[in-house]
Design a protein around this motif. Structure first.
Motif, PDB file in Angstrom:
ATOM      1  N   LEU A 161      49.061  17.492  -5.468  1.00 57.63           N
ATOM      2  CA  LEU A 161      48.173  17.040  -6.549  1.00 57.63           C
ATOM      3  C   LEU A 161      47.611  16.115  -5.679  1.00 57.63           C
ATOM      4  CD1 LEU A 161      48.745  17.721  -9.940  1.00 57.63           C
ATOM      5  CD2 LEU A 161      46.555  19.009  -8.369  1.00 57.63           C
ATOM      6  N   LEU A 212      40.804  15.516  -0.554  1.00 54.15           N
ATOM      7  CA  LEU A 212      39.069  16.258  -0.761  1.00 54.15           C
ATOM      8  C   LEU A 212      38.041  15.048  -0.872  1.00 54.15           C
ATOM      9  CD1 LEU A 212      37.171  18.248  -1.939  1.00 54.15           C
ATOM     10  CD2 LEU A 212      37.874  17.885  -4.459  1.00 54.15           C
ATOM     11  N   THR A 220      41.567  30.505 -11.069  1.00 54.85           N
ATOM     12  CA  THR A 220      41.895  28.737 -11.804  1.00 54.85           C
ATOM     13  C   THR A 220      42.791  28.707 -12.281  1.00 54.85           C
ATOM     14  OG1 THR A 220      39.638  28.187 -10.706  1.00 54.85           O
ATOM     15  CG2 THR A 220      40.774  26.220 -11.502  1.00 54.85           C
ATOM     16  N   SER A 225      45.877  16.617  -2.014  1.00 57.33           N
ATOM     17  CA  SER A 225      44.493  16.908  -1.596  1.00 57.33           C
ATOM     18  C   SER A 225      43.823  16.599  -2.156  1.00 57.33           C
ATOM     19  CB  SER A 225      44.904  18.855  -2.660  1.00 57.33           C
ATOM     20  OG  SER A 225      45.954  19.068  -2.492  1.00 57.33           O
ATOM     21  N   PHE A 226      44.202  15.842  -3.344  1.00 59.65           N
ATOM     22  CA  PHE A 226      42.713  15.488  -4.590  1.00 59.65           C
ATOM     23  C   PHE A 226      42.253  14.197  -3.058  1.00 59.65           C
ATOM     24  CE2 PHE A 226      40.911  11.998  -6.711  1.00 59.65           C
ATOM     25  CZ  PHE A 226      39.887  12.975  -7.423  1.00 59.65           C
ATOM     26  N   LYS A 264      36.976  23.199  -5.695  1.00 60.03           N
ATOM     27  CA  LYS A 264      36.638  21.613  -4.849  1.00 60.03           C
ATOM     28  C   LYS A 264      35.310  21.444  -4.987  1.00 60.03           C
ATOM     29  CE  LYS A 264      36.484  25.097  -1.138  1.00 60.03           C
ATOM     30  NZ  LYS A 264      35.380  25.852  -1.199  1.00 60.03           N
ATOM     31  N   VAL A 269      43.396  21.974  -6.924  1.00 62.33           N
ATOM     32  CA  VAL A 269      42.571  21.552  -6.011  1.00 62.33           C
ATOM     33  C   VAL A 269      40.796  21.947  -5.496  1.00 62.33           C
ATOM     34  CG1 VAL A 269      41.692  19.330  -4.586  1.00 62.33           C
ATOM     35  CG2 VAL A 269      43.073  18.816  -5.661  1.00 62.33           C
ATOM     36  N   TYR A 270      41.666  23.341  -4.154  1.00 62.43           N
ATOM     37  CA  TYR A 270      40.608  24.185  -3.466  1.00 62.43           C
ATOM     38  C   TYR A 270      39.653  24.779  -4.452  1.00 62.43           C
ATOM     39  CZ  TYR A 270      39.407  27.839  -0.652  1.00 62.43           C
ATOM     40  OH  TYR A 270      38.609  28.577   0.218  1.00 62.43           O
ATOM     41  N   SER A 276      44.395  17.699   3.916  1.00 67.39           N
ATOM     42  CA  SER A 276      45.459  17.916   3.234  1.00 67.39           C
ATOM     43  C   SER A 276      46.387  18.503   3.443  1.00 67.39           C
ATOM     44  CB  SER A 276      45.259  19.144   2.011  1.00 67.39           C
ATOM     45  OG  SER A 276      43.633  18.088   1.330  1.00 67.39           O
TER      46      SER A 276
END
Lengths: 111, 233
Positions: free
Chosen positions: B194, B201, B170, B197-198, A61, A57-58, B213
């Motif tokens: 997941l 965000l 990534t 954090s999502f 972002k 996710v980071y 998060s």
């Protein structure tokens, strides 16, 4: 530049010390020669699984779903990386193919 | 310990670091170029990379270094940006336990990428774990320092378009995520990471979502300890 050399040097040193502190603090709090609390052992076992999701996710972002290209290059490249990895189970192949695909997508397709 | 242990561990560790070697090409060189554009030569770039060694933080430092001197703000921002290292430390307490004199450098070199490899790969049979973890971390460190200096010195001369190369990292995290997923029968901990954090965000936006998060992940993991503890072997 608003700072002189000494102030620049000090700013870098503060960042270095702060960064090192975040890396060492867990090891200071829970030294190897003492019994680590069970709850910390539990966290140590499960955190790697949660952290990997957090890092994904980071990395994403700054992708904006609302603006062009709507995260499509990222979505497609991650999908391809994952599919290839499930199929071939070879880290280097999945990572290189996924990255090359992503570079093609953002340089030529969604440019 | 036999004499060839360090060399054997280096041989085993190097291939795992290839994605970092590739990914840092973009990130490290870009950092060096930006430092150059802000008026900092290769000396300052090297000092920053050698002492700080934290990619995201060094990008943030570009703004700090071109603003008036503010030590307190610098320290607070550094701790916030790097707070995730605390999670890495807790995760590596066991694995780094027997690293002996390599322990301190291995912890000092603990970046996202080195951590993600060291927490998910078991050193092959016959390879000393302490040395394996150390090499992964040291190589990771050297790549970052060297690319930063290269970028600072000759970054503008690079002939090919590197845009998008940073996706390597990534992809690295995605692949490790899948490996971890396949190791486990149940996936609550991975999903917690997941989802928390999502959601954070979406709520707190890119600039501010990491600390919330981490708190959300910590709370969820503690709250569901009874359920998750049996899942992870």
């Amino acid at each position: 530049m608003p700072m002189n050399s000494l102030e620049i040097f000090l700013t870098i040193l503060i960042m270095a010390a702060g960064t090192a502190a975040t890396r060492f603090v867990s090891f200071w709090l829970f030294p190897a020669h003492k019994k680590t609390p069970n709850v910390v052992i539990y966290l140590g076992k499960v955190l790697p699984y949660s952290v990997m999701g957090m890092l994904i996710v980071y990395c994403l972002k700054d992708v904006s779903i609302l603006h062009w290209s709507h995260g499509l290059p990222e979505f497609i490249a991650i999908g391809a990386t994952a599919a290839l990895h499930l199929w071939k189970k070879n880290m280097m192949i999945s990572i290189s193919a996924g990255t090359i695909l992503y570079m093609i997508l953002i340089q030529f397709v969604f440019n | 310990m036999d004499k060839n242990a360090p060399r054997r561990a280096l041989k085993a560790a190097f291939p795992y670091t290839l994605p970092i070697l590739t990914g840092y090409m973009f990130l490290g060189i870009a950092y060096g170029i930006l430092m150059n554009k802000k008026g900092f030569g290769v000396g300052w770039t090297a000092i920053s990379s050698i002492t700080i060694f934290a990619g995201a933080m060094q990008y943030v430092s570009l703004t700090l270094l071109t603003a008036p001197f503010n030590p307190v703000y610098t320290l607070v921002l550094t701790l916030m940006v790097n707070a995730r290292h605390v999670f890495y430390g807790i995760s590596m307490l066991e694995r780094y336990k027997n690293s002996g004199r390599l322990k301190i450098p291995t912890i000092f070199f603990m970046a996202d990428e080195a951590f993600s490899i060291n927490c998910s790969v078991n050193p092959p049979k016959g390879v000393d774990g302490g040395w394996f973890y150390f090499w992964v971390s040291l190589l990771n460190y050297l790549y970052w320092v060297i690319y930063g200096c290269i970028g600072n010195l000759i970054g503008n001369l690079i002939p090919f378009e590197t845009k998008g190369l940073d996706f390597v990292l990534t992809a690295l995290f995605v692949v490790i995520f899948i490996n971890q997923w396949q190791e486990q029968k149940k996936h609550t901990a991975a999903l917690v990471g997941l989802l928390c954090s999502f959601l954070c965000l979406v709520i707190f936006k890119a600039e501010n979502f990491m600390i919330p998060s981490m708190l959300a992940i910590l709370t969820s993991l503690l709250f569901m300890r009874g359920k998750i503890e049996g899942e992870v072997s």
